[in-house]
Design a protein around this motif. Structure first.
Motif, PDB file in Angstrom:
ATOM      1  N   GLU A  35     -39.287 -10.063 -41.585  1.00 53.54           N
ATOM      2  CA  GLU A  35     -38.282 -11.112 -41.674  1.00 53.54           C
ATOM      3  C   GLU A  35     -38.737 -12.505 -41.251  1.00 53.54           C
ATOM      4  O   GLU A  35     -38.035 -13.479 -41.533  1.00 53.54           O
ATOM      5  CB  GLU A  35     -37.056 -10.730 -40.822  1.00 53.54           C
ATOM      6  CG  GLU A  35     -36.361  -9.476 -41.287  1.00 53.54           C
ATOM      7  CD  GLU A  35     -35.207  -9.085 -40.378  1.00 53.54           C
ATOM      8  OE1 GLU A  35     -34.772  -9.915 -39.548  1.00 53.54           O
ATOM      9  OE2 GLU A  35     -34.752  -7.939 -40.488  1.00 53.54           O
ATOM     10  N   SER A  36     -39.846 -12.614 -40.567  1.00 51.04           N
ATOM     11  CA  SER A  36     -40.248 -13.938 -40.081  1.00 51.04           C
ATOM     12  C   SER A  36     -40.600 -14.845 -41.251  1.00 51.04           C
ATOM     13  O   SER A  36     -41.022 -14.390 -42.320  1.00 51.04           O
ATOM     14  CB  SER A  36     -41.442 -13.819 -39.121  1.00 51.04           C
ATOM     15  OG  SER A  36     -42.605 -13.447 -39.824  1.00 51.04           O
ATOM     16  N   GLY A  37     -40.423 -16.136 -41.044  1.00 48.74           N
ATOM     17  CA  GLY A  37     -40.738 -17.116 -42.077  1.00 48.74           C
ATOM     18  C   GLY A  37     -42.160 -16.985 -42.605  1.00 48.74           C
ATOM     19  O   GLY A  37     -42.377 -16.936 -43.816  1.00 48.74           O
ATOM     20  N   LYS A  41     -43.193 -15.936 -46.480  1.00 47.48           N
ATOM     21  CA  LYS A  41     -44.050 -16.828 -47.275  1.00 47.48           C
ATOM     22  C   LYS A  41     -45.312 -16.094 -47.739  1.00 47.48           C
ATOM     23  O   LYS A  41     -45.747 -16.265 -48.880  1.00 47.48           O
ATOM     24  CB  LYS A  41     -44.456 -18.054 -46.449  1.00 47.48           C
ATOM     25  CG  LYS A  41     -43.358 -19.057 -46.257  1.00 47.48           C
ATOM     26  CD  LYS A  41     -43.839 -20.214 -45.404  1.00 47.48           C
ATOM     27  CE  LYS A  41     -42.672 -21.109 -45.010  1.00 47.48           C
ATOM     28  NZ  LYS A  41     -43.103 -22.143 -44.050  1.00 47.48           N
ATOM     29  N   LEU A 157     -38.456 -14.496 -33.804  1.00 47.89           N
ATOM     30  CA  LEU A 157     -38.274 -14.916 -35.189  1.00 47.89           C
ATOM     31  C   LEU A 157     -37.974 -16.414 -35.272  1.00 47.89           C
ATOM     32  O   LEU A 157     -38.541 -17.123 -36.095  1.00 47.89           O
ATOM     33  CB  LEU A 157     -37.140 -14.121 -35.847  1.00 47.89           C
ATOM     34  CG  LEU A 157     -37.452 -12.664 -36.199  1.00 47.89           C
ATOM     35  CD1 LEU A 157     -36.183 -11.932 -36.617  1.00 47.89           C
ATOM     36  CD2 LEU A 157     -38.507 -12.594 -37.284  1.00 47.89           C
ATOM     37  N   LYS A 158     -37.095 -16.887 -34.392  1.00 43.10           N
ATOM     38  CA  LYS A 158     -36.749 -18.309 -34.382  1.00 43.10           C
ATOM     39  C   LYS A 158     -37.964 -19.166 -34.016  1.00 43.10           C
ATOM     40  O   LYS A 158     -38.229 -20.173 -34.658  1.00 43.10           O
ATOM     41  CB  LYS A 158     -35.598 -18.564 -33.397  1.00 43.10           C
ATOM     42  CG  LYS A 158     -35.123 -20.006 -33.390  1.00 43.10           C
ATOM     43  CD  LYS A 158     -33.968 -20.186 -32.436  1.00 43.10           C
ATOM     44  CE  LYS A 158     -33.421 -21.578 -32.375  1.00 43.10           C
ATOM     45  NZ  LYS A 158     -34.285 -22.686 -32.611  1.00 43.10           N
ATOM     46  N   SER A 161     -40.344 -19.353 -36.924  1.00 46.77           N
ATOM     47  CA  SER A 161     -39.869 -20.189 -38.034  1.00 46.77           C
ATOM     48  C   SER A 161     -39.953 -21.658 -37.691  1.00 46.77           C
ATOM     49  O   SER A 161     -40.044 -22.503 -38.573  1.00 46.77           O
ATOM     50  CB  SER A 161     -38.434 -19.808 -38.417  1.00 46.77           C
ATOM     51  OG  SER A 161     -37.523 -20.166 -37.401  1.00 46.77           O
ATOM     52  N   ASP A 162     -39.922 -22.003 -36.397  1.00 49.58           N
ATOM     53  CA  ASP A 162     -40.012 -23.393 -35.973  1.00 49.58           C
ATOM     54  C   ASP A 162     -41.435 -23.947 -36.105  1.00 49.58           C
ATOM     55  O   ASP A 162     -41.624 -25.151 -36.184  1.00 49.58           O
ATOM     56  CB  ASP A 162     -39.566 -23.553 -34.517  1.00 49.58           C
ATOM     57  CG  ASP A 162     -38.070 -23.319 -34.343  1.00 49.58           C
ATOM     58  OD1 ASP A 162     -37.350 -23.329 -35.373  1.00 49.58           O
ATOM     59  OD2 ASP A 162     -37.619 -23.098 -33.210  1.00 49.58           O
TER      60      ASP A 162
END
Length: 163
Positions: A35-37, A41, A157-158, A161-162
């Motif tokens: 699920e991580s950005g 990608k 995860l946050k 994504s940052d």
């Protein structure tokens, strides 16, 4: 051995105050890798990278099916030499298809592992940063049961994504 076990058990039972000062966290690495950005990608990048080869394999698969149908329908009415030639051609196409599919899977898995290993390293570094900032004594990755309040996966995860 019994004495050692009794001593450990007694020590653990006599020091609940020490246990209260320990801060544990839990992280679901499988979820992070899905699920991580960066993981999303990477999956899209790999899909795009291998889309052409996947399309070629699909075309070849349809070609093999078409030849098989042609042989099944007209095989009984064809001259013997033509039928044998078409059977040999079909066998060769099937072998080529199997080889191409195997190479595709190997290349895809190698590429996926390459991309995901970098993401896993970033995830571990992020987990260590969170552990240091929030003063965790231990972050667990696998457990039979985890109280949801110990789960820091969303923080990881946050943070990923940052970046």
């Amino acid at each position: 051995m019994k004495r050692l076990f009794s001593l450990i058990l007694a020590t653990g039972l006599m020091t609940p105050a020490i246990a209260q000062d320990v801060k544990f966290g839990f992280v679901n690495l499988d979820r992070i890798m899905r699920e991580s950005g960066p993981a999303v990608k990477a999956v899209k990048k790999i899909e795009k990278e291998f889309a052409g080869r996947d399309a070629d394999i699909k075309k070849l698969t349809e070609q093999v099916r078409g030849r098989q149908v042609e042989l099944d329908k007209g095989g009984l009415t064809m001259p013997e030499t033509e039928r044998r030639n078409k059977e040999r051609e079909l066998v060769k196409l099937n072998q080529d298809l199997a080889r191409i599919q195997r190479e595709f899977r190997e290349d895809l898995n190698a590429r996926r592992n390459e991309e995901l290993s970098g993401i896993q390293e970033r995830a571990y570094n992020t987990i260590q940063q969170i552990a240091a900032q929030e003063k965790y004594d231990a972050i667990l990755q696998e457990a039979v049961y985890v109280n949801p309040k110990l789960d820091i996966t969303d923080k990881v995860l946050k943070s990923l994504s940052d970046k």
